[in-house]
Design an enzyme around this catalytic site. Sequence first.
Site, mmCIF file in Angstrom:
data_model
loop_
_atom_site.group_PDB
_atom_site.id
_atom_site.type_symbol
_atom_site.label_atom_id
_atom_site.label_comp_id
_atom_site.label_asym_id
_atom_site.label_seq_id
_atom_site.Cartn_x
_atom_site.Cartn_y
_atom_site.Cartn_z
ATOM 1 N N ASN A 32 1.676 -5.065 -7.242
ATOM 2 C CA ASN A 32 0.814 -3.887 -7.365
ATOM 3 C C ASN A 32 -0.487 -4.247 -6.653
ATOM 4 O O ASN A 32 -1.255 -5.078 -7.130
ATOM 5 C CB ASN A 32 0.578 -3.621 -8.852
ATOM 6 C CG ASN A 32 0.036 -2.245 -9.168
ATOM 7 O OD1 ASN A 32 -0.316 -1.988 -10.313
ATOM 8 N ND2 ASN A 32 -0.044 -1.347 -8.213
ATOM 9 N N ASN A 96 -7.210 5.727 -7.692
ATOM 10 C CA ASN A 96 -5.846 5.766 -7.176
ATOM 11 C C ASN A 96 -5.858 5.871 -5.659
ATOM 12 O O ASN A 96 -6.873 6.207 -5.043
ATOM 13 C CB ASN A 96 -5.098 6.962 -7.765
ATOM 14 C CG ASN A 96 -4.865 6.842 -9.250
ATOM 15 O OD1 ASN A 96 -4.486 5.785 -9.739
ATOM 16 N ND2 ASN A 96 -5.096 7.922 -9.980
ATOM 17 N N CYS A 105 -6.341 0.160 -14.913
ATOM 18 C CA CYS A 105 -5.062 -0.305 -14.372
ATOM 19 C C CYS A 105 -4.847 -1.721 -14.875
ATOM 20 O O CYS A 105 -5.688 -2.595 -14.638
ATOM 21 C CB CYS A 105 -5.097 -0.263 -12.846
ATOM 22 S SG CYS A 105 -3.691 -1.072 -12.046
ATOM 23 N N GLY A 106 -3.745 -1.947 -15.586
ATOM 24 C CA GLY A 106 -3.501 -3.255 -16.186
ATOM 25 C C GLY A 106 -3.390 -4.384 -15.174
ATOM 26 O O GLY A 106 -3.997 -5.451 -15.336
ATOM 27 N N ASN A 107 -2.618 -4.171 -14.109
ATOM 28 C CA ASN A 107 -2.538 -5.192 -13.065
ATOM 29 C C ASN A 107 -3.878 -5.334 -12.356
ATOM 30 O O ASN A 107 -4.295 -6.437 -11.987
ATOM 31 C CB ASN A 107 -1.452 -4.838 -12.051
ATOM 32 C CG ASN A 107 -0.054 -4.998 -12.622
ATOM 33 O OD1 ASN A 107 0.215 -5.898 -13.397
ATOM 34 N ND2 ASN A 107 0.841 -4.102 -12.236
ATOM 35 N N ASN A 223 1.876 8.754 -15.517
ATOM 36 C CA ASN A 223 2.751 7.807 -14.827
ATOM 37 C C ASN A 223 4.121 7.897 -15.487
ATOM 38 O O ASN A 223 4.213 8.125 -16.700
ATOM 39 C CB ASN A 223 2.211 6.380 -14.966
ATOM 40 C CG ASN A 223 0.793 6.248 -14.451
ATOM 41 O OD1 ASN A 223 0.525 6.449 -13.284
ATOM 42 N ND2 ASN A 223 -0.137 5.918 -15.343
ATOM 43 N N GLU A 247 3.659 6.183 -10.107
ATOM 44 C CA GLU A 247 2.297 6.309 -10.608
ATOM 45 C C GLU A 247 1.649 7.581 -10.072
ATOM 46 O O GLU A 247 1.753 7.891 -8.883
ATOM 47 C CB GLU A 247 1.459 5.095 -10.209
ATOM 48 C CG GLU A 247 1.906 3.806 -10.876
ATOM 49 C CD GLU A 247 0.851 2.729 -10.777
ATOM 50 O OE1 GLU A 247 -0.319 2.999 -11.143
ATOM 51 O OE2 GLU A 247 1.175 1.605 -10.346
ATOM 52 N N ARG A 248 0.972 8.293 -10.949
ATOM 53 C CA ARG A 248 0.271 9.513 -10.530
ATOM 54 C C ARG A 248 -0.780 9.150 -9.482
ATOM 55 O O ARG A 248 -1.472 8.137 -9.572
ATOM 56 C CB ARG A 248 -0.405 10.185 -11.733
ATOM 57 C CG ARG A 248 -1.372 9.287 -12.441
ATOM 58 C CD ARG A 248 -2.089 9.917 -13.590
ATOM 59 N NE ARG A 248 -2.971 8.887 -14.156
ATOM 60 C CZ ARG A 248 -4.005 9.131 -14.935
ATOM 61 N NH1 ARG A 248 -4.309 10.366 -15.268
ATOM 62 N NH2 ARG A 248 -4.743 8.144 -15.391
ATOM 63 N N CYS A 256 3.390 -1.942 -12.546
ATOM 64 C CA CYS A 256 2.329 -1.198 -13.241
ATOM 65 C C CYS A 256 2.130 -1.882 -14.582
ATOM 66 O O CYS A 256 3.034 -1.877 -15.425
ATOM 67 C CB CYS A 256 2.720 0.267 -13.415
ATOM 68 S SG CYS A 256 1.501 1.228 -14.361
ATOM 69 N N GLY A 257 0.966 -2.497 -14.775
ATOM 70 C CA GLY A 257 0.742 -3.284 -15.982
ATOM 71 C C GLY A 257 0.724 -2.446 -17.244
ATOM 72 O O GLY A 257 1.436 -2.736 -18.219
#
Length: 317
Positions: A32, A96, A105-107, A223, A247-248, A256-257
């Site tokens: 990602n 985004n 965003c987790g990642n 998402n 992902e939106r 995606c984390g």
Amino acid sequence: MTPPISRDPDRLRTALDQLSGLAYTKGHGTGNDFVLVFDRDGETELSPDHVEALCDRHLGVGADGLIRVVGSQHLIEGRDLLSEHPGATWFMDYRNADGSVAEMCGNGVRVFVHYLVTRGLVELAQGETLDIGTRAGLRGVTRLEDAYSIDMGPWSYLDPELAEERASDSLVLAAGLADPRPALSLSLGNPHTVVALSEDADLRELDLTKAPNVDPVPPNGTNVEFVVPADPLFHEGLGRVRMRVHERGVGETQSCGSGACAAATAVRLWAGDPDALQWSVGVPGGTVGVEFVPQPDGSERVLLSGPAELVFDGTVL
């Protein structure tokens, strides 16, 4: 996935010309990928066109999203967090790939903190935790030996009344599926809709170049994660799933984390095993870990762990 070329390349070229001389870093977490722009004092104005141009894989640098590394005091959201958490001096301003603003965003959080550590902007020894600001609130990030663990906060249902009664709250149809599938929508600071598939072949045959149709669509979009549980689901106390994600504002990504957290949460709920606290989630770009931590009030905090890498530095010409 490589998104289709922009319908208005002249607009993106103009936006890149306006960014001439801008320094950036490319990084990723399990594939990602992100463009990071250092802006300690909040002086760099990045319009949606600027973000879209930098993230464009044909005309720009190419990325799933952009992270502006900014001092928290320079954003309204950051100042609000600082009033309660004075240690959260850095804010992850995340966009985004289409230029839209996202909660977090987790990642991206792992890559953000790895950037701060690598550039000497913070000191973070193994086992120590750093608080950072995001639009989804405070996030604590702990440095591990070769990775980072993020406290993603508590998970919740997007529609508690429907979800608790039916274990699903929507229908999702994607290219490659013959019929709509029931899905469960969850929040991990940002919205996710999780769909269970029974076979790896179903997962492989999905065409995520097109956005899945979600009915009803959550108010802020969503998402969409497509998940196949391993067989057996649990091995030596570890739950295992594989997933792909649309992902939106981006399209399909390699990882995606927060989506991995949502996927593990949904499968755990469907399995009806609240004692299954440790999960491994396979994504096209690698593997991340998800852990559930029960809280005294009955809620659960979700921890996301995985690697982060910086790939190269560059300058827009």
